[in-house]
Design a protein around this motif. Structure first.
Motif, mmCIF file in Angstrom:
data_model
loop_
_atom_site.group_PDB
_atom_site.id
_atom_site.type_symbol
_atom_site.label_atom_id
_atom_site.label_comp_id
_atom_site.label_asym_id
_atom_site.label_seq_id
_atom_site.Cartn_x
_atom_site.Cartn_y
_atom_site.Cartn_z
ATOM 1 N N ARG A 103 18.493 -1.494 -11.182
ATOM 2 C CA ARG A 103 19.604 -1.397 -12.135
ATOM 3 C C ARG A 103 19.696 -2.682 -12.958
ATOM 4 O O ARG A 103 20.044 -2.667 -14.127
ATOM 5 N N GLN A 104 19.340 -3.808 -12.331
ATOM 6 C CA GLN A 104 19.381 -5.084 -13.037
ATOM 7 C C GLN A 104 18.239 -5.200 -14.042
ATOM 8 O O GLN A 104 18.428 -5.726 -15.137
ATOM 9 N N ARG A 105 17.044 -4.709 -13.637
ATOM 10 C CA ARG A 105 15.892 -4.721 -14.555
ATOM 11 C C ARG A 105 14.805 -3.818 -14.000
ATOM 12 O O ARG A 105 14.772 -3.528 -12.810
ATOM 13 N N GLU A 106 13.910 -3.370 -14.875
ATOM 14 C CA GLU A 106 12.785 -2.542 -14.440
ATOM 15 C C GLU A 106 11.882 -3.383 -13.553
ATOM 16 O O GLU A 106 11.594 -4.540 -13.867
ATOM 17 N N MET A 107 11.451 -2.785 -12.430
ATOM 18 C CA MET A 107 10.598 -3.511 -11.493
ATOM 19 C C MET A 107 9.498 -2.607 -10.976
ATOM 20 O O MET A 107 9.709 -1.407 -10.784
ATOM 21 N N THR A 108 8.331 -3.197 -10.739
ATOM 22 C CA THR A 108 7.210 -2.465 -10.149
ATOM 23 C C THR A 108 7.380 -2.447 -8.635
ATOM 24 O O THR A 108 8.158 -3.221 -8.065
ATOM 25 N N ASN A 109 6.596 -1.611 -7.975
ATOM 26 C CA ASN A 109 6.625 -1.565 -6.514
ATOM 27 C C ASN A 109 6.253 -2.934 -5.940
ATOM 28 O O ASN A 109 6.868 -3.406 -4.983
ATOM 29 N N LYS A 110 5.258 -3.590 -6.532
ATOM 30 C CA LYS A 110 4.835 -4.913 -6.063
ATOM 31 C C LYS A 110 5.973 -5.922 -6.206
ATOM 32 O O LYS A 110 6.237 -6.706 -5.288
ATOM 33 N N GLN A 111 6.651 -5.906 -7.351
ATOM 34 C CA GLN A 111 7.767 -6.827 -7.559
ATOM 35 C C GLN A 111 8.898 -6.560 -6.563
ATOM 36 O O GLN A 111 9.497 -7.495 -6.020
ATOM 37 N N LEU A 112 9.182 -5.286 -6.317
ATOM 38 C CA LEU A 112 10.226 -4.934 -5.355
ATOM 39 C C LEU A 112 9.852 -5.432 -3.957
ATOM 40 O O LEU A 112 10.679 -6.022 -3.256
ATOM 41 N N ALA A 113 8.603 -5.196 -3.554
ATOM 42 C CA ALA A 113 8.152 -5.614 -2.224
ATOM 43 C C ALA A 113 8.260 -7.131 -2.072
ATOM 44 O O ALA A 113 8.726 -7.628 -1.032
ATOM 45 N N GLU A 114 7.847 -7.881 -3.101
ATOM 46 C CA GLU A 114 7.935 -9.343 -3.044
ATOM 47 C C GLU A 114 9.389 -9.793 -2.992
ATOM 48 O O GLU A 114 9.755 -10.654 -2.196
ATOM 49 N N ARG A 115 10.222 -9.206 -3.830
ATOM 50 C CA ARG A 115 11.645 -9.596 -3.901
ATOM 51 C C ARG A 115 12.373 -9.291 -2.606
ATOM 52 O O ARG A 115 13.235 -10.048 -2.165
ATOM 53 N N LEU A 116 12.024 -8.178 -1.960
ATOM 54 C CA LEU A 116 12.691 -7.751 -0.731
ATOM 55 C C LEU A 116 11.985 -8.248 0.531
ATOM 56 O O LEU A 116 12.436 -7.977 1.641
ATOM 57 N N ASP A 117 10.864 -8.938 0.346
ATOM 58 C CA ASP A 117 10.060 -9.444 1.462
ATOM 59 C C ASP A 117 9.710 -8.321 2.439
ATOM 60 O O ASP A 117 9.883 -8.435 3.651
ATOM 61 N N ARG A 118 9.209 -7.226 1.856
ATOM 62 C CA ARG A 118 8.810 -6.059 2.649
ATOM 63 C C ARG A 118 7.384 -5.673 2.289
ATOM 64 O O ARG A 118 6.865 -6.022 1.226
ATOM 65 N N ASP A 119 6.756 -4.925 3.161
ATOM 66 C CA ASP A 119 5.410 -4.413 2.937
ATOM 67 C C ASP A 119 5.434 -3.464 1.729
ATOM 68 O O ASP A 119 6.323 -2.606 1.639
ATOM 69 N N PRO A 120 4.474 -3.583 0.799
ATOM 70 C CA PRO A 120 4.453 -2.700 -0.374
ATOM 71 C C PRO A 120 4.403 -1.217 -0.015
ATOM 72 O O PRO A 120 5.009 -0.396 -0.702
ATOM 73 N N GLY A 121 3.710 -0.853 1.073
ATOM 74 C CA GLY A 121 3.653 0.547 1.490
ATOM 75 C C GLY A 121 5.016 1.068 1.916
ATOM 76 O O GLY A 121 5.388 2.208 1.609
ATOM 77 N N THR A 122 5.773 0.236 2.615
ATOM 78 C CA THR A 122 7.128 0.614 3.035
ATOM 79 C C THR A 122 8.020 0.802 1.812
ATOM 80 O O THR A 122 8.760 1.780 1.710
ATOM 81 N N VAL A 123 7.934 -0.125 0.881
ATOM 82 C CA VAL A 123 8.755 -0.039 -0.334
ATOM 83 C C VAL A 123 8.378 1.210 -1.126
ATOM 84 O O VAL A 123 9.258 1.944 -1.597
ATOM 85 N N LEU A 124 7.083 1.484 -1.256
ATOM 86 C CA LEU A 124 6.637 2.665 -1.993
ATOM 87 C C LEU A 124 7.181 3.948 -1.352
ATOM 88 O O LEU A 124 7.600 4.876 -2.055
ATOM 89 N N HIS A 125 7.196 4.009 -0.047
ATOM 90 C CA HIS A 125 7.762 5.163 0.666
ATOM 91 C C HIS A 125 9.216 5.390 0.220
ATOM 92 O O HIS A 125 9.614 6.515 -0.086
ATOM 93 N N HIS A 126 10.000 4.322 0.164
ATOM 94 C CA HIS A 126 11.404 4.435 -0.218
ATOM 95 C C HIS A 126 11.560 4.706 -1.720
ATOM 96 O O HIS A 126 12.434 5.471 -2.121
ATOM 97 N N VAL A 127 10.708 4.101 -2.532
ATOM 98 C CA VAL A 127 10.736 4.370 -3.970
ATOM 99 C C VAL A 127 10.484 5.858 -4.233
ATOM 100 O O VAL A 127 11.169 6.486 -5.048
ATOM 101 N N ARG A 128 9.531 6.437 -3.521
ATOM 102 C CA ARG A 128 9.220 7.858 -3.707
ATOM 103 C C ARG A 128 10.418 8.749 -3.345
ATOM 104 O O ARG A 128 10.667 9.742 -4.013
ATOM 105 N N HIS A 129 11.155 8.388 -2.299
ATOM 106 C CA HIS A 129 12.373 9.133 -1.956
ATOM 107 C C HIS A 129 13.379 9.065 -3.106
ATOM 108 O O HIS A 129 14.010 10.069 -3.459
ATOM 109 N N LEU A 130 13.528 7.880 -3.681
ATOM 110 C CA LEU A 130 14.484 7.698 -4.772
ATOM 111 C C LEU A 130 14.058 8.433 -6.038
ATOM 112 O O LEU A 130 14.889 8.982 -6.759
#
Length: 174
Positions: free
Chosen positions: A32-59
């Protein structure tokens, strides 16, 4: 300032399930603050990119996120950013819609607050009230109406710092 709530749309079962996880709520807040890639989200949240992608796909499946136009990143590679597709504030989401739905925002808020640090708190109020169910509903309606008035004019203040908050009422243990 009006004391009326803006009309909200009832949340669907799929939307409620998508919002029942703290990490998904944090992803929504960041996108909502800005457009972000899966990689950027994973780095920002300090999470595995695969885990973040799983949640991104749900959203994405629930319609909360959508892919923004492909862009060229700093290294010259093509990036696929995500942005918010639906503003969840205008959804009516009963706390008991899906198990965990009421706890997910609290957990997400705790993570965001811990990440921001103790000096990030701008104001708070801790209270105890004796209220009937009708009075709880009236207090909630009035507080949401105040927040609605700020959300409706959010575009006018994008040059100001972003602040997060949460309002929770719970029954105290006996």
């Amino acid at each position: 300032m009006t004391d009326r709530l803006r009309e909200r749309r009832e949340i669907t079962a799929d939307e409620a399930k998508a919002m029942a996880h703290p990490l998904r709520l944090r992803i929504l807040r960041l996108c909502r603050q800005r457009e972000m890639t899966n990689k950027q989200l994973a780095e920002r949240l300090d999470r595995d990119p695969g885990t973040v992608l799983h949640h991104v796909r749900h959203l994405v499946k629930a319609g909360f996120l959508e892919q923004a136009p492909v862009r060229t990143g700093e290294s010259g590679a093509l990036e696929k950013p995500y942005r918010v597709g639906v503003d969840t504030w205008w959804l009516s989401a009963p706390a008991d819609a899906v198990p965990g739905t009421a706890q997910a925002p609290i957990a997400a808020f705790q993570e965001e607050l811990a990440e921001a640090g103790p000096d990030s708190v701008r104001t708070f109020a801790r209270f105890m009230l004796h209220l009937s169910q009708e009075q709880v509903e009236e207090l909630d309606r009035r507080i949401c109406a105040v927040i609605d008035s700020y959300i409706e004019t959010e575009g006018e203040r994008l040059d100001q710092p972003a602040l997060g908050g949460i309002f929770v009422m719970h029954r105290l243990a006996e």
